[in-house]
Design a protein around this motif. Structure first.
Motif, PDB file in Angstrom:
ATOM      1  N   PRO A  19       0.800  -1.223   0.000  1.00 50.48           N
ATOM      2  CA  PRO A  19       0.000   0.000   0.000  1.00 50.48           C
ATOM      3  C   PRO A  19       0.836   1.277   0.000  1.00 50.48           C
ATOM      4  O   PRO A  19       0.459   2.278  -0.609  1.00 50.48           O
ATOM      5  CB  PRO A  19      -0.833  -0.125   1.281  1.00 50.48           C
ATOM      6  N   VAL A  20       1.990   1.225   0.676  1.00 51.07           N
ATOM      7  CA  VAL A  20       2.857   2.402   0.749  1.00 51.07           C
ATOM      8  C   VAL A  20       3.600   2.616  -0.570  1.00 51.07           C
ATOM      9  O   VAL A  20       3.567   3.700  -1.159  1.00 51.07           O
ATOM     10  CB  VAL A  20       3.855   2.267   1.907  1.00 51.07           C
ATOM     11  N   LEU A  21       4.267   1.568  -1.064  1.00 52.59           N
ATOM     12  CA  LEU A  21       5.013   1.704  -2.311  1.00 52.59           C
ATOM     13  C   LEU A  21       4.074   1.920  -3.500  1.00 52.59           C
ATOM     14  O   LEU A  21       4.423   2.622  -4.451  1.00 52.59           O
ATOM     15  CB  LEU A  21       5.874   0.461  -2.546  1.00 52.59           C
ATOM     16  N   GLY A  22       2.892   1.326  -3.443  1.00 51.14           N
ATOM     17  CA  GLY A  22       1.937   1.519  -4.532  1.00 51.14           C
ATOM     18  C   GLY A  22       1.544   2.966  -4.700  1.00 51.14           C
ATOM     19  O   GLY A  22       1.427   3.462  -5.827  1.00 51.14           O
ATOM     20  N   ARG A  23       1.331   3.669  -3.586  1.00 54.00           N
ATOM     21  CA  ARG A  23       0.981   5.093  -3.671  1.00 54.00           C
ATOM     22  C   ARG A  23       2.128   5.911  -4.242  1.00 54.00           C
ATOM     23  O   ARG A  23       1.908   6.873  -4.988  1.00 54.00           O
ATOM     24  CB  ARG A  23       0.592   5.614  -2.283  1.00 54.00           C
ATOM     25  N   LEU A  24       3.357   5.549  -3.889  1.00 60.63           N
ATOM     26  CA  LEU A  24       4.509   6.289  -4.408  1.00 60.63           C
ATOM     27  C   LEU A  24       4.675   6.055  -5.906  1.00 60.63           C
ATOM     28  O   LEU A  24       4.938   6.980  -6.665  1.00 60.63           O
ATOM     29  CB  LEU A  24       5.778   5.866  -3.661  1.00 60.63           C
ATOM     30  N   ARG A  25       4.534   4.800  -6.328  1.00 61.82           N
ATOM     31  CA  ARG A  25       4.728   4.476  -7.743  1.00 61.82           C
ATOM     32  C   ARG A  25       3.582   4.980  -8.609  1.00 61.82           C
ATOM     33  O   ARG A  25       3.729   5.096  -9.833  1.00 61.82           O
ATOM     34  CB  ARG A  25       4.879   2.955  -7.905  1.00 61.82           C
ATOM     35  N   ALA A  26       2.431   5.256  -8.011  1.00 60.35           N
ATOM     36  CA  ALA A  26       1.266   5.669  -8.792  1.00 60.35           C
ATOM     37  C   ALA A  26       1.472   7.002  -9.494  1.00 60.35           C
ATOM     38  O   ALA A  26       0.903   7.246 -10.558  1.00 60.35           O
ATOM     39  CB  ALA A  26       0.028   5.739  -7.898  1.00 60.35           C
ATOM     40  N   VAL A  27       2.281   7.875  -8.900  1.00 60.58           N
ATOM     41  CA  VAL A  27       2.536   9.197  -9.498  1.00 60.58           C
ATOM     42  C   VAL A  27       3.840   9.125 -10.289  1.00 60.58           C
ATOM     43  O   VAL A  27       4.910   8.944  -9.722  1.00 60.58           O
ATOM     44  CB  VAL A  27       2.611  10.289  -8.422  1.00 60.58           C
ATOM     45  N   LYS A  28       3.729   9.271 -11.600  1.00 61.05           N
ATOM     46  CA  LYS A  28       4.879   9.127 -12.483  1.00 61.05           C
ATOM     47  C   LYS A  28       5.614  10.450 -12.657  1.00 61.05           C
ATOM     48  O   LYS A  28       5.006  11.517 -12.725  1.00 61.05           O
ATOM     49  CB  LYS A  28       4.440   8.625 -13.860  1.00 61.05           C
ATOM     50  N   SER A  29       6.934  10.350 -12.754  1.00 64.45           N
ATOM     51  CA  SER A  29       7.762  11.510 -13.084  1.00 64.45           C
ATOM     52  C   SER A  29       7.629  11.798 -14.575  1.00 64.45           C
ATOM     53  O   SER A  29       7.145  10.958 -15.347  1.00 64.45           O
ATOM     54  CB  SER A  29       9.224  11.213 -12.745  1.00 64.45           C
ATOM     55  N   PRO A  30       8.059  12.979 -15.027  1.00 58.75           N
ATOM     56  CA  PRO A  30       8.032  13.253 -16.473  1.00 58.75           C
ATOM     57  C   PRO A  30       8.772  12.215 -17.292  1.00 58.75           C
ATOM     58  O   PRO A  30       8.325  11.847 -18.385  1.00 58.75           O
ATOM     59  CB  PRO A  30       8.681  14.635 -16.575  1.00 58.75           C
ATOM     60  N   ALA A  31       9.898  11.705 -16.776  1.00 58.91           N
ATOM     61  CA  ALA A  31      10.644  10.681 -17.507  1.00 58.91           C
ATOM     62  C   ALA A  31       9.836   9.394 -17.614  1.00 58.91           C
ATOM     63  O   ALA A  31       9.862   8.709 -18.654  1.00 58.91           O
ATOM     64  CB  ALA A  31      11.984  10.408 -16.821  1.00 58.91           C
ATOM     65  N   GLU A  32       9.103   9.052 -16.566  1.00 58.34           N
ATOM     66  CA  GLU A  32       8.263   7.853 -16.618  1.00 58.34           C
ATOM     67  C   GLU A  32       7.106   8.040 -17.593  1.00 58.34           C
ATOM     68  O   GLU A  32       6.737   7.103 -18.315  1.00 58.34           O
ATOM     69  CB  GLU A  32       7.738   7.527 -15.221  1.00 58.34           C
ATOM     70  N   VAL A  33       6.522   9.221 -17.618  1.00 59.10           N
ATOM     71  CA  VAL A  33       5.448   9.485 -18.589  1.00 59.10           C
ATOM     72  C   VAL A  33       5.978   9.352 -20.009  1.00 59.10           C
ATOM     73  O   VAL A  33       5.314   8.795 -20.889  1.00 59.10           O
ATOM     74  CB  VAL A  33       4.821  10.874 -18.345  1.00 59.10           C
ATOM     75  N   ASP A  34       7.189   9.856 -20.238  1.00 60.29           N
ATOM     76  CA  ASP A  34       7.799   9.710 -21.567  1.00 60.29           C
ATOM     77  C   ASP A  34       7.966   8.235 -21.928  1.00 60.29           C
ATOM     78  O   ASP A  34       7.727   7.834 -23.072  1.00 60.29           O
ATOM     79  CB  ASP A  34       9.165  10.407 -21.601  1.00 60.29           C
ATOM     80  N   ALA A  35       8.372   7.415 -20.949  1.00 56.73           N
ATOM     81  CA  ALA A  35       8.547   5.985 -21.207  1.00 56.73           C
ATOM     82  C   ALA A  35       7.213   5.316 -21.509  1.00 56.73           C
ATOM     83  O   ALA A  35       7.119   4.456 -22.397  1.00 56.73           O
ATOM     84  CB  ALA A  35       9.218   5.323 -20.009  1.00 56.73           C
ATOM     85  N   LEU A  36       6.170   5.709 -20.802  1.00 56.21           N
ATOM     86  CA  LEU A  36       4.842   5.158 -21.071  1.00 56.21           C
ATOM     87  C   LEU A  36       4.314   5.629 -22.426  1.00 56.21           C
ATOM     88  O   LEU A  36       3.634   4.872 -23.130  1.00 56.21           O
ATOM     89  CB  LEU A  36       3.869   5.554 -19.956  1.00 56.21           C
ATOM     90  N   ALA A  37       4.627   6.859 -22.795  1.00 56.64           N
ATOM     91  CA  ALA A  37       4.214   7.354 -24.112  1.00 56.64           C
ATOM     92  C   ALA A  37       4.907   6.575 -25.223  1.00 56.64           C
ATOM     93  O   ALA A  37       4.300   6.259 -26.261  1.00 56.64           O
ATOM     94  CB  ALA A  37       4.514   8.844 -24.225  1.00 56.64           C
ATOM     95  N   GLU A  38       6.175   6.241 -25.024  1.00 58.00           N
ATOM     96  CA  GLU A  38       6.893   5.423 -25.999  1.00 58.00           C
ATOM     97  C   GLU A  38       6.253   4.044 -26.115  1.00 58.00           C
ATOM     98  O   GLU A  38       6.084   3.506 -27.227  1.00 58.00           O
ATOM     99  CB  GLU A  38       8.358   5.290 -25.585  1.00 58.00           C
TER     100      GLU A  38
END
Length: 363
Positions: free
Chosen positions: A128-147
């Motif tokens: 529950p703790v790590l899930g909340r942290l990972r849920a919000v993506k950094s700009p670099a993570e958004v770029d990776a998901l967009a790719e």
């Protein structure tokens, strides 16, 4: 390295707020998120020890040390040779009493020996703790998901190459799996090809049924990119110029519901409100019982992670959260349809990471 250090410090603070003396992370997406190390899950123990106060330490099998050194910057490494007791080693790195958070991915084969060596510790789920942290993506993570989204879109654009009457679902699925890798993914994670009555089963396993003229075909596909970030996108096709009676009508309802749900995404909106935005028009059209599942799931280093877009989840959406919006209508024994896009909650609304048309495609 700075991004990984930021994540570890964020996790350390969250663990401290929970009152944990340490956080233990074994191979899986959480370990990759915190260290960059995509460790193999083995019978030999690999575990990150993230203390509430002190230096993060990665315990690894000695034969895995070179891989860990190359991929996990900024943490201390301690290795153990075959034949040694890694659990005694790890137990020496954490307090002998108190509360310790542990990830769900830690196998019982590792956790139980630790419990034997640390009888004074109370073990608690860290998910529950790590899930909340990972849920919000950094700009670099958004770029990776967009790719990843662009890569899976390219596969959907080629669907005319494989979806043809007379071919089995399994044959089409094998071709699509190859195309997923050819489009840049490191691996294909799943390929659902569900034709005709099978389209009414959301998690159908592609099988021997031959596709037929007039079949609606649900194609749900996804993979993992070399970055570790995942794709997931569903489109529905019809083989031939004519759909079954009433199919086009309820597909139009589904498309409008999916658009309304995407449009509902914004910072400050509860996750359950995005689910309701999809569910209300489908229910109003008389298909509420045929919408069998939640509207969406988070995505990142896992295909399914927080946040979950489902009734009863009052979690407030924040900028950087990425998740699917995938309502479906399934008429048992007849046919079904689903539309799925990955979206990101932005500072002023929403960004779709899948950009292919959501309209009904006839092949």
């Amino acid at each position: 390295m700075q991004e990984l250090q930021r994540r570890r410090e964020q996790a350390r603070r969250a663990a401290d707020e929970q009152g944990w003396a340490a956080l233990l992370v074994t191979p899986g997406p959480d370990l990759r998120h915190l260290t960059g190390y995509d460790a193999m899950p083995l019978e030999r123990l690999t575990c990150l020890v993230l203390p509430a106060d002190g230096t993060p330490t990665l315990v690894v099998p000695r034969l895995e040390r070179p891989a860990a050194e190359a991929c996990a910057p900024g943490v201390a490494l301690v290795d153990h040779p075959d034949g040694a007791d890694p659990y005694r080693l790890l137990a020496g790195l954490v307090p002998a009493a108190g509360r310790i958070g542990v990830v769900d991915a830690m196998p019982a084969a590792h956790l139980l020996p630790l419990q034997d060596r640390l009888p004074g510790v109370r073990w608690e789920r860290a998910a529950p703790v790590l899930g909340r942290l990972r849920a919000v993506k950094s700009p670099a993570e958004v770029d990776a998901l967009a790719e990843a989204g662009a890569a899976i879109d390219e596969v959907h654009r080629q669907m005319h190459r494989w979806l043809r009457p007379g071919r089995t679902e399994a044959e089409v699925a094998a071709d699509i799996a190859t195309a997923i890798r050819d489009a840049g993914h490191a691996r294909a994670d799943f390929v659902i090809v569900a034709g005709g009555p099978n389209a009414a089963s959301p998690h159908h396993s592609s099988g021997p049924r031959e596709l037929q003229v007039g079949d609606p075909v649900v194609v749900d596909i996804g993979g993992t990119m070399p970055s570790g970030y995942c794709s997931d996108c569903t489109r529905t096709y019809v083989l031939g110029p004519a759909a079954p009676p009433d199919f086009a009508d309820y597909y139009a309802v589904l498309q409008a519901a999916q658009r309304a749900s995407v449009a509902a995404v914004a910072p400050g909106v509860p996750a359950e409100a995005v689910d309701a935005a999809a569910r209300e028009p489908i229910t109003a059209a008389g298909y509420g019982e045929a919408f069998l599942h939640r509207t969406g799931h988070g995505i990142g280093l896992d295909t399914h992670e927080e946040p979950y877009i489902v009734a009863g989840n009052a979690e407030i959406l924040r900028e950087g959260m990425a998740f699917s919006v995938e309502p479906g209508i399934y008429l048992a024994g007849r046919h079904g349809a689903r539309i799925e896009d990955i979206v990101v909650c932005t500072g002023d609304g929403v960004r779709r990471l899948n950009t292919t048309d959501t309209g009904l495609v006839h092949l």
